[in-house]
Design an enzyme around this catalytic site. Structure first.
Site, short mmCIF file in Angstrom:
data_model
loop_
_atom_site.label_atom_id
_atom_site.label_comp_id
_atom_site.label_asym_id
_atom_site.label_seq_id
_atom_site.Cartn_x
_atom_site.Cartn_y
_atom_site.Cartn_z
CG HIS A 160 -4.29 -3.84 2.93
ND1 HIS A 160 -3.24 -3.37 3.68
CD2 HIS A 160 -4.86 -2.73 2.37
CE1 HIS A 160 -3.17 -2.06 3.60
NE2 HIS A 160 -4.15 -1.64 2.80
CB CYS A 166 -1.02 -0.04 1.14
SG CYS A 166 -2.54 0.81 0.66
CD GLU A 171 -2.27 -6.37 5.38
OE1 GLU A 171 -1.85 -6.68 4.26
OE2 GLU A 171 -2.77 -5.25 5.63
N1 LIG Z 1 -3.35 1.72 3.37
C1 LIG Z 1 -2.42 2.54 2.95
O1 LIG Z 1 -1.21 2.32 3.07
C2 LIG Z 1 -2.89 3.82 2.33
C3 LIG Z 1 -1.86 4.46 1.46
C4 LIG Z 1 -2.13 5.95 1.22
N2 LIG Z 1 -2.26 6.60 2.45
C5 LIG Z 1 -3.38 6.15 0.37
O2 LIG Z 1 -4.39 6.59 0.85
O3 LIG Z 1 -3.36 5.83 -0.80
#
Ligand SMILES: NC(=O)CC[C@H](N)C(=O)O
Length: 430
Positions: free
Chosen positions: A402, A318, A404
């Site tokens: 994600h 992410c 996980e």
């Molecule tokens: N879950 C995250 O790592 C979000 C990544 C980043 N903050 C976004 O909104 O794209």
């Protein structure tokens, strides 16, 4: 289950001299109200009866000029944040404790929240970092064998704002049309609608470093695995320990539990930990975690990633994926309303298989900005956006979503095995 009815009425319109922050058009302040849910049976035993004596004591004011009267069930106060909607049916406690939601109000599209209360095992971090929770209906009956307290008590103890009894469906449609909107949530009757509207239009999440507030302050070792009773994928581990440094940009505990279950010895380090110090620890691999906000607001993190590229296998999740995209020379951009939910279809370009994934991001890597040799390995099938990258020449892999995910889905868990294989191949060839 008792039948429910709901009507939405658009109430009175207050003229305002304020213009919206974007779009260049003028709007009026529109007071939107959802009538309280009424049930045909009205029996408390059904568990879905609203408290008829609760009054509207809170407001959500959005930068587009709409005002949503609501009922408060958490801490009092006035807070500003970006409003996003999350379509997950389960996992509200994991959402509350995911540090990536710092700077945001999360609106759950699932109309009833709180049914299973909260428990000690489902935390993704030690704190709630999001700014507030917005829901349609708060379950007044809590029932689960692991429950230790109600959602309302949990929010109040953690000084977190929560509101219910507003038309979350209408707001979600607005967010889909307008894109993510800034807003102010307030229980303070002394503040005027115009003051709150002005506050929502004077604030912006773009360009703020939110990672410094959520990252750990000093390195620590992580040992907990996924509880064996809950583990769902135990047959692909080769038993060899790999030393992994995990950069904490707002790391979710389940990333650490999955790495540990796959046999990694993990040191978690703060977001500002120097790359040179990390290399001195001689790790087999480095993980760049998820985290809140705008990846362009943390150039120091991109520099750290650049210094580590090519020296050790790396895996980004992410925010970690977005930082890797920038470190490789690519660009990130803000999406209209992002992806926040537990059922996003992703195509793995290498296998052709579709994985159902959990996602939470407002930014994405622009694949056309990436240099030659960087491969887009995964694509979000809802909108075709880049969902994963690989740069084999530098032992880089990353996912925008994600693997996980807890409570799930678990289709992408194999990405942890791929990271182990990347470390193994790199070790064998050195
Ligand atoms: N879950 C995250 O790592 C979000 C990544 C980043 N903050 C976004 O909104 O794209």
């Amino acid at each position: 289950m008792a039948a429910t009815t709901m009507t939405t009425t658009l109430g009175f319109v207050l003229p305002t001299s304020l213009s919206p922050r974007r779009g260049g058009f003028r709007v009026s302040v529109i007071r939107c109200s959802a009538s309280p849910l009424t049930t045909s049976t009205g029996s408390a035993a059904s568990g879905i009866v609203e408290k008829p004596w609760s009054t509207y004591d809170a407001r959500l004011v959005l930068e587009d000029g709409s005002i949503w009267p609501a009922k408060s069930f958490g801490a009092p106060g006035t807070r500003v944040a970006e409003l996003v909607f999350n379509t997950s049916l389960t996992g509200y406690q994991e959402i509350l404790t995911d540090p990536s939601y710092a700077g945001q109000f999360v609106l759950m599209t699932n109309p009833q929240i709180g049914n299973t209360g909260v428990n000690l095992d489902d935390e993704e971090s030690e704190q709630c970092f999001l700014t507030g929770l917005v829901i349609r209906s708060l379950s007044i009956s809590t029932s689960n064998w692991r429950c230790t307290k109600t959602l309302a008590d949990y929010l109040t103890e953690r000084n977190l704002m929560g509101i219910y009894d507003l038309d979350t469906r209408a707001i979600t449609r607005r967010l889909r049309e307008e894109g993510s909107l800034n807003g102010v949530l307030s229980t303070e009757q002394s503040k005027t609608d115009e003051e709150l509207l002005h506050m929502s239009r004077s604030w912006d999440i773009v360009g703020i470093d939110l990672i410094s507030d959520v990252s750990c302050k000093s390195p620590y070792e992580w040992v907990d695995k996924t509880d064996p009773e809950w583990d769902f994928n135990t047959n692909t581990r080769d038993g060899k320990p790999y030393r992994v440094i995990a950069y904490d940009f707002g790391i979710k505990h389940n990333i650490l539990r999955r790495l540990s279950s796959y046999g990694c010895q993990i040191t978690v380090v703060p977001s500002t930990f120097p790359a040179s110090e990390a290399l001195k620890m001689n790790p087999d691999g480095i993980l760049f975690s998820n985290g809140p906000g705008d990846p362009s607001a943390v150039p120091y993190a991109v520099e750290t990633v650049k210094e580590l590229l090519g020296k050790v296998p790396v895996y980004g999740i992410c925010m970690g994926h977005q930082l890797l995209g920038q470190a490789l020379g690519g660009k990130t951009f803000k999406m209209k309303f992002g992806h926040h939910g537990g059922n996003h279809p992703v195509r793995n370009n290498r296998t052709g298989q579709v994985e159902i994934s959990a996602q939470n991001h407002n930014y994405a890597v622009d694949p056309t900005s990436l240099p030659g040799g960087v491969e887009v390995t995964h694509v979000n099938l809802n909108d075709g956006s880049c969902a994963g990258l690989s740069f084999p020449a530098m032992n880089v892999m990353s996912l925008q979503y994600h693997p996980e995910a807890s409570p799930g889905p678990h289709d992408s868990d194999n990405a942890f095995r791929e990271f182990i294989e990347l470390m193994k191949r790199s070790k064998q060839s050195s």
